[in-house]
Write an enzyme that holds these catalytic residues in place. Structure first.
Site, mmCIF file in Angstrom:
data_model
loop_
_atom_site.group_PDB
_atom_site.id
_atom_site.type_symbol
_atom_site.label_atom_id
_atom_site.label_comp_id
_atom_site.label_asym_id
_atom_site.label_seq_id
_atom_site.Cartn_x
_atom_site.Cartn_y
_atom_site.Cartn_z
ATOM 1 N N PHE A 1 0.835 -1.206 0.000
ATOM 2 C CA PHE A 1 0.000 0.000 0.000
ATOM 3 C C PHE A 1 0.874 1.263 0.000
ATOM 4 C CE2 PHE A 1 -1.768 2.860 3.449
ATOM 5 C CZ PHE A 1 -2.470 3.678 2.567
ATOM 6 N N ASP B 1 9.871 -6.903 -3.660
ATOM 7 C CA ASP B 1 8.728 -7.375 -2.865
ATOM 8 C C ASP B 1 8.603 -8.893 -2.981
ATOM 9 O OD1 ASP B 1 6.125 -5.387 -1.939
ATOM 10 O OD2 ASP B 1 5.889 -7.544 -1.763
ATOM 11 N N GLY C 1 1.575 -7.445 -0.633
ATOM 12 C CA GLY C 1 1.573 -6.517 -1.764
ATOM 13 C C GLY C 1 1.023 -7.188 -3.009
ATOM 14 N N THR D 1 11.444 -10.808 9.259
ATOM 15 C CA THR D 1 11.434 -9.776 8.215
ATOM 16 C C THR D 1 11.964 -8.465 8.778
ATOM 17 O OG1 THR D 1 9.603 -10.809 7.053
ATOM 18 C CG2 THR D 1 9.936 -8.464 6.645
ATOM 19 N N ASN E 1 19.913 -6.834 6.354
ATOM 20 C CA ASN E 1 20.288 -6.926 4.933
ATOM 21 C C ASN E 1 20.256 -5.559 4.250
ATOM 22 O OD1 ASN E 1 20.793 -9.672 5.023
ATOM 23 N ND2 ASN E 1 18.644 -10.203 4.674
ATOM 24 N N GLY F 1 23.211 -3.602 5.609
ATOM 25 C CA GLY F 1 24.465 -4.107 5.030
ATOM 26 C C GLY F 1 24.674 -3.504 3.652
ATOM 27 N N TYR G 1 5.605 -7.804 15.827
ATOM 28 C CA TYR G 1 5.664 -6.559 15.029
ATOM 29 C C TYR G 1 6.299 -5.434 15.840
ATOM 30 C CZ TYR G 1 3.875 -2.742 12.039
ATOM 31 O OH TYR G 1 3.744 -1.638 11.218
ATOM 32 N N LYS H 1 9.989 -4.036 15.103
ATOM 33 C CA LYS H 1 10.266 -2.657 14.674
ATOM 34 C C LYS H 1 11.223 -1.975 15.652
ATOM 35 C CE LYS H 1 7.627 -2.193 10.956
ATOM 36 N NZ LYS H 1 8.121 -1.831 9.630
ATOM 37 N N TYR I 1 24.161 0.684 13.467
ATOM 38 C CA TYR I 1 24.910 0.819 12.205
ATOM 39 C C TYR I 1 25.355 2.265 12.012
ATOM 40 C CZ TYR I 1 24.568 -3.818 10.100
ATOM 41 O OH TYR I 1 24.734 -5.155 9.811
HETATM 42 P P1 NAD Z 1 1.560 -3.496 3.292
HETATM 43 O O1 NAD Z 1 1.328 -4.786 3.980
HETATM 44 O O2 NAD Z 1 0.555 -3.036 2.268
HETATM 45 O O3 NAD Z 1 2.981 -3.488 2.570
HETATM 46 C C1 NAD Z 1 4.079 -4.237 2.993
HETATM 47 C C2 NAD Z 1 4.806 -4.748 1.773
HETATM 48 O O4 NAD Z 1 5.967 -5.471 2.172
HETATM 49 C C3 NAD Z 1 3.954 -5.707 0.937
HETATM 50 O O5 NAD Z 1 4.067 -5.383 -0.429
HETATM 51 C C4 NAD Z 1 4.557 -7.076 1.239
HETATM 52 O O6 NAD Z 1 4.347 -8.013 0.210
HETATM 53 C C5 NAD Z 1 6.010 -6.710 1.443
HETATM 54 N N1 NAD Z 1 6.748 -7.673 2.255
HETATM 55 C C6 NAD Z 1 6.366 -8.215 3.442
HETATM 56 N N2 NAD Z 1 7.313 -9.062 3.897
HETATM 57 C C7 NAD Z 1 8.325 -9.045 2.980
HETATM 58 C C8 NAD Z 1 9.566 -9.719 2.872
HETATM 59 N N3 NAD Z 1 9.981 -10.591 3.813
HETATM 60 N N4 NAD Z 1 10.353 -9.473 1.788
HETATM 61 C C9 NAD Z 1 9.939 -8.605 0.828
HETATM 62 N N5 NAD Z 1 8.762 -7.952 0.873
HETATM 63 C C10 NAD Z 1 7.964 -8.173 1.935
HETATM 64 O O7 NAD Z 1 1.724 -2.410 4.436
HETATM 65 P P2 NAD Z 1 1.902 -0.826 4.354
HETATM 66 O O8 NAD Z 1 0.788 -0.204 5.092
HETATM 67 O O9 NAD Z 1 2.190 -0.406 2.975
HETATM 68 O O10 NAD Z 1 3.209 -0.641 5.257
HETATM 69 C C11 NAD Z 1 4.490 -0.407 4.694
HETATM 70 C C12 NAD Z 1 5.501 -0.209 5.797
HETATM 71 O O11 NAD Z 1 5.134 0.911 6.610
HETATM 72 C C13 NAD Z 1 5.620 -1.392 6.754
HETATM 73 O O12 NAD Z 1 6.969 -1.550 7.120
HETATM 74 C C14 NAD Z 1 4.806 -0.977 7.947
HETATM 75 O O13 NAD Z 1 5.243 -1.593 9.121
HETATM 76 C C15 NAD Z 1 5.039 0.523 7.963
HETATM 77 N N6 NAD Z 1 3.929 1.212 8.642
HETATM 78 C C16 NAD Z 1 2.726 1.370 8.016
HETATM 79 C C17 NAD Z 1 1.693 1.985 8.698
HETATM 80 C C18 NAD Z 1 0.337 2.214 8.054
HETATM 81 O O14 NAD Z 1 -0.574 2.672 8.745
HETATM 82 N N7 NAD Z 1 0.146 1.968 6.777
HETATM 83 C C19 NAD Z 1 1.873 2.418 10.013
HETATM 84 C C20 NAD Z 1 3.107 2.217 10.621
HETATM 85 C C21 NAD Z 1 4.134 1.618 9.920
#
Ligand code: NAD
Ligand code: UDP
Length: 310
Positions: A12, A32, A37, A91, A98, A101, A144, A148, A158
């Site tokens: 998203f 991704d 996603g 993750t 990763n 790095g 989670y 984080k 780092y």
């Molecule tokens: P989302 O679930 O739509 O997007 C996460 C994306 O990461 C997806 O495309 C998923 O396929 C990909 N992904 C998950 N695990 C993976 C892996 N091991 N390797 C490669 N890709 C992987 O969520 P979002 O709302 O777009 O959130 C994006 C980021 O922002 C996240 O890190 C989330 O923790 C952070 N975040 C979002 C919000 C929110 O309200 N939207 C709030 C706080 C933090």
């Protein structure tokens, strides 16, 4: 023009970030594993020669050549991050290692998508960056929240140990078009339920609060953090400081969709934070950033999107 990697770029937030950075004339590599996603989110970019897509799981190392790295890979909805909690923490931790790095090898700037969840169920309100939080380290949300927190720790170490140029964005609840239909977070749930004329599921009595930021505002905040002249930025709250009760969100969504869904109550999930509101004075001061889209306007755009896809 910069070469920019976005992990989680088909999600998203990540897909909107891809759009914005392409619009700014950069080369974007979207990485991704498509857990939450979807290719649909970035399909309109596939023909652009400045856009590339790679299917990869960020828990495994990868060698790419980049100037900037946005590390967003991680499921963000409680339903999805609790589906496989071990994978979630892997993750966050191995993904951060990763990505860091790579940043270290390339002397690239890296921005970590952190979260308001690092504050847990907060006893400071609104939350400031200096607050250490009240997180249950052994509950269902900890894969989670602690993941984080560990990612933030890695960013800082780092930076201190290897001079990596890191930036940490603490993102508060963000919503908008391209949230997955099965995402399970509150805004998309309520909008989809209302559009289908189904019951609106308010968990608990609905008196608890969240502060909702529209996706365009969030993307602007992330980009201004990455592009700020500072080579290091510790945690910065990004979010919309207007706070709403979940019950009021339900009523607003029903009103705006014009449907006659009724509100039903479901049990409040374990460790669900009771209140959340970002203090964004730091972002205002150092980035000159603040959100511009109010809840009504943002919901209008979100409802319009879901009308097409539901
Ligand atoms: P989302 O679930 O739509 O997007 C996460 C994306 O990461 C997806 O495309 C998923 O396929 C990909 N992904 C998950 N695990 C993976 C892996 N091991 N390797 C490669 N890709 C992987 O969520 P979002 O709302 O777009 O959130 C994006 C980021 O922002 C996240 O890190 C989330 O923790 C952070 N975040 C979002 C919000 C929110 O309200 N939207 C709030 C706080 C933090
Ligand atoms: N929530 C709700 N009904 C739903 C989905 C969520 O009442 O259908 C509540 C949830 O319990 C939480 C708030 O809405 O109190 C925000 O939940 P979300 O999953 O969007 O994000 P969180 O901030 O909890 O990570």
């Amino acid at each position: 023009m910069k070469r920019i990697l976005i992990t989680g770029g088909a999600g998203f937030l990540g897909s909107h970030l891809c759009d914005k950075l392409i619009e700014h004339g950069n080369e974007v590599l979207c990485l991704d594993n498509f857990f939450t996603g979807s290719k649909d989110n970035i399909i309109h970019l596939l023909a652009n020669p400045r856009f590339e897509l790679i299917r990869h799981d960020i828990i495994n190392p990868i060698f790419l050549e980049m100037d900037h790295i946005y590390n967003l890979a991680c499921p963000a909805s409680p339903v999805h991050y609790q589906h496989n909690p071990i994978k979630t923490i892997k993750t966050n931790v191995m993904g951060a290692i990763n990505a860091l790095g790579m940043a270290k090898r390339l002397n690239a700037k890296i921005l970590q998508a952190s979260t308001s969840e690092v504050y847990g169920d907060p006893d400071m309100h609104p939350q400031k960056e200096g607050y250490w939080g009240r997180v249950n380290p052994v509950g269902p949300r900890s894969c989670y929240d602690e993941g984080k927190r560990a990612a933030e720790c890695l960013m800082m170490d780092y930076h201190r140990q290897n001079n990596v140029k890191v930036k940490i964005a603490r993102i508060f609840n963000t919503y908008g078009p391209r949230m997955a239909l099965n995402d399970g977070r509150v805004v998309s749930n309520f909008v989809i339920q209302a559009l289908k004329g189904e019951d609106i599921t308010v968990y608990g009595d609905g008196s608890h609060t969240r502060s909702f930021c529209y996706v365009d505002d969030m993307v602007d905040g992330l980009v201004s953090m990455m592009e700020s002249a500072d080579s290091f930025l510790g945690p910065v709250n990004l979010g919309n400081p207007h706070e709403f009760r979940i019950m009021d969100l339900a009523k607003t969504v029903i009103g705006m969709t014009g449907n006659r869904s009724k509100i039903v109550h479901r049990p409040l999930p374990e460790d669900d934070p009771m209140q959340r509101n970002p203090d964004i004075s730091l972002a205002r001061k150092i980035l000159g950033w603040q959100p511009h889209v109010n809840l009504e306007k943002g919901l209008e755009r979100t409802i319009e999107y879901f009308r097409k896809v539901v």
